[in-house]
Design an enzyme around this catalytic site. Structure first.
Site, PDB file in Angstrom:
ATOM      1  N   CYS A 137      -3.833   2.158  -2.270  1.00 50.80           N
ATOM      2  CA  CYS A 137      -4.368   1.228  -1.424  1.00 50.80           C
ATOM      3  C   CYS A 137      -4.724   1.734   0.036  1.00 50.80           C
ATOM      4  O   CYS A 137      -3.806   1.751   0.846  1.00 50.80           O
ATOM      5  CB  CYS A 137      -3.572   0.115  -1.270  1.00 50.80           C
ATOM      6  SG  CYS A 137      -4.137  -1.238  -0.160  1.00 50.80           S
ATOM      7  N   CYS A 190      -3.813  -0.905   2.852  1.00 50.86           N
ATOM      8  CA  CYS A 190      -2.373  -0.604   3.156  1.00 50.86           C
ATOM      9  C   CYS A 190      -2.085   0.555   4.018  1.00 50.86           C
ATOM     10  O   CYS A 190      -1.241   0.378   4.917  1.00 50.86           O
ATOM     11  CB  CYS A 190      -1.645  -0.754   1.872  1.00 50.86           C
ATOM     12  SG  CYS A 190      -2.294  -1.804   0.654  1.00 50.86           S
ATOM     13  N   ASP A 191      -2.542   1.616   3.528  1.00 47.37           N
ATOM     14  CA  ASP A 191      -1.596   2.987   3.951  1.00 47.37           C
ATOM     15  C   ASP A 191      -2.690   3.944   4.914  1.00 47.37           C
ATOM     16  O   ASP A 191      -2.181   4.818   5.282  1.00 47.37           O
ATOM     17  CB  ASP A 191      -1.217   3.638   2.852  1.00 47.37           C
ATOM     18  CG  ASP A 191      -0.292   2.984   1.993  1.00 47.37           C
ATOM     19  OD1 ASP A 191       0.698   2.100   2.609  1.00 47.37           O
ATOM     20  OD2 ASP A 191      -0.267   2.872   0.727  1.00 47.37           O
TER      21      ASP A 191
END
Ligand code: NAP
Length: 307
Positions: free
Chosen positions: A131, A134-135
Site C-alpha cells: 500500500c 499507507c507507507d
C-alpha cells in the site's frame, strides 16, 4: 439464532460491530483468517483521522474491536468455509460448525496478492508493503521498487515519485495490463525506470529485519543482478475474500461483491462493507465508513422485519 453476524474483523467489520452493538443487536463477529484485516500487517497509520502522531495499524484495529466489545459485540475466532444464503435465516459454516443469522454483513476484505517469496513474507511491514498510500511517506529520498504491470502498479509508482529518490518498476512481461494513459504517464516520469521481462527472485535482508536490496532475473537473457532498494511495493492485484458466496451473491468477474446501492447486496438482509466491495479507495477510513453504513442498514432491515 443470531440477529446479525458480521464476517471479518478489519476496520469495516469492527466498525459495523460498534454500531450494531450500540443498537442492541448483540452482533457476532467471525474474525476470519486474518484477524484485524490488512491493518494488522501494516506499521504506522498516519492518515486515520484523530491520531495526529499516527497510530500503529494493529493497535488501531484492536482499539476498534475493544470499542465494539465494550458495547456487547461478541468475537469468534474462525473462518466461514461455506454459506447458504438461499433462504432466511442464513446459514454459515464456521470451521465446520453451522450457525444461523437473520442478517449478515460481509466484511471479509480483499487480501493483497503477494509474490510468495519467503523473504517477502518476513519483511512485510519492514520495507515490504502492498500500500503506497499507507507507507510511501516512509521512503522520502530513498530507493523504491514497485512490482506489477497493471493500473495499481502504475498508480503506486507515480504516487511514490513524490517521496522516492528513484522508483524502479519491475514487470514480468513487456506488455502491460495497465491502461494506456497510466502507462504513458509512468513511462514519461523522469524518476521512474521500467524493467520489463524481469522478476524478483529474493529480497534482502530478513536477518536485519529491513529491506536492503533485491536480486532480479531477466527472463530473456537469464542474467541475475543485485540492486539496492529501501522500499519494496508489491502491486500485483488483490483477491477479494468471497469464495463461500460464489453463485449466491452477485459478484463481479474478479469476485468483488457488486453493490446494489448503499450497503446492499443482491440478497435482502445481506450487506457489504469494506474492501470486499471496494476496489477503488481501499482505505481504513473508508472501510470504517462502509461498516457504519452496513450496520445502519442491517438495523433498519431487522426492524422492518419485526426483530
Ligand atoms: P491487474 O490489472 O490484475 O494487474 C496485476 C499485474 O500484476 C499484472 O501486470 C500481472 O502480470 C502482475 N502479476 C500478477 N501476479 C504476479 C506475480 N506472481 N508476479 C509478478 N507479477 C504478477 O491488477 P491491478 O493493477 O491491481 O488492477 C485491478 C483492477 O483495478 C483493474 O481493473 C484496474 O484497471 C483497476 N484499477 C484502476 C485504477 C485507476 O484507474 N486509477 C487504479 C488501480 C486499479 P501479467 O500482466 O503478466 O499477468
Amino acid at each position: 439464532m443470531h440477529n446479525l453476524v458480521i464476517l471479518g474483523s478489519g476496520c469495516a467489520g469492527n466498525t459495523a460491530a460498534i454500531y450494531a452493538a450500540r443498537a442492541s443487536l448483540t452482533p457476532v463477529v467471525v474474525a476470519g483468517h486474518e484477524p484485524g484485516g490488512q491493518l494488522s500487517i501494516t506499521t504506522l497509520v498516519e492518515n486515520f483521522p484523530g491520531f495526529p502522531e499516527g497510530i500503529d495499524g494493529p493497535v488501531l484495529v484492536e482499539q476498534i474491536k475493544k470499542q465494539a466489545e465494550h458495547f456487547g459485540a461478541v468475537y469468534l475466532n474462525g473462518t466461514v468455509i461455506e454459506a447458504d444464503l438461499s433462504k432466511r435465516p442464513f446459514r454459515l459454516n464456521v470451521d465446520n460448525e453451522w450457525m444461523e443469522t437473520r442478517a449478515l454483513i460481509v466484511a471479509t476484505g480483499a487480501s493483497a496478492r503477494w509474490l510468495g517469496l519467503e523473504s517477502e513474507q518476513k519483511l512485510i511491514g519492514h520495507g515490504v508493503s502492498s500500500c503506497a498510500t499507507c507507507d510511501g511517506f516512509f521512503y522520502r529520498g530513498k530507493k523504491i521498487m514497485v512490482v506489477g504491470g497493471g493500473d495499481s502498479a502504475m498508480e503506486e509508482a507515480l504516487f511514490l515519485t513524490r517521496f522516492g529518490e528513484s522508483v524502479t518498476l519491475v514487470h514480468r512481461r513487456d506488455e502491460f495490463r495497465a491502461s494506456r494513459i497510466m502507462l504513458d504517464r509512468a513511462r514519461a516520469h523522469p524518476k521512474i525506470e521500467m524493467l520489463t521481462n524481469t522478476v524478483v527472485d529474493e529480497i534482502f535482508d530478513p536477518a536485519q529485519n529491513v529491506v536492503t536490496g533485491v536480486t532480479l532475473r531477466d527472463l530473456v537473457t537469464g542474467k541475475v543482478t543485485r540492486r539496492d532498494v529501501d522500499g519494496f511495493f508489491v502491486a500485483i492485484g488483490h483477491i477479494p475474500n468471497t469464495k463461500p458466496f460464489v453463485g449466491q451473491l452477485d459478484l463481479d468477474p474478479d469476485g468483488y461483491v457488486v453493490s446494489h446501492g448503499g450497503a446492499r447486496t443482491s440478497i435482502p438482509g445481506v450487506f457489504h462493507a469494506g474492501d470486499v466491495q471496494d476496489r477503488i479507495y481501499r482505505q481504513a477510513v473508508t472501510a470504517s465508513g462502509a461498516g457504519c453504513m452496513a450496520a445502519i442498514e442491517a438495523e433498519r432491515f431487522l426492524e422492518h422485519e419485526g426483530h
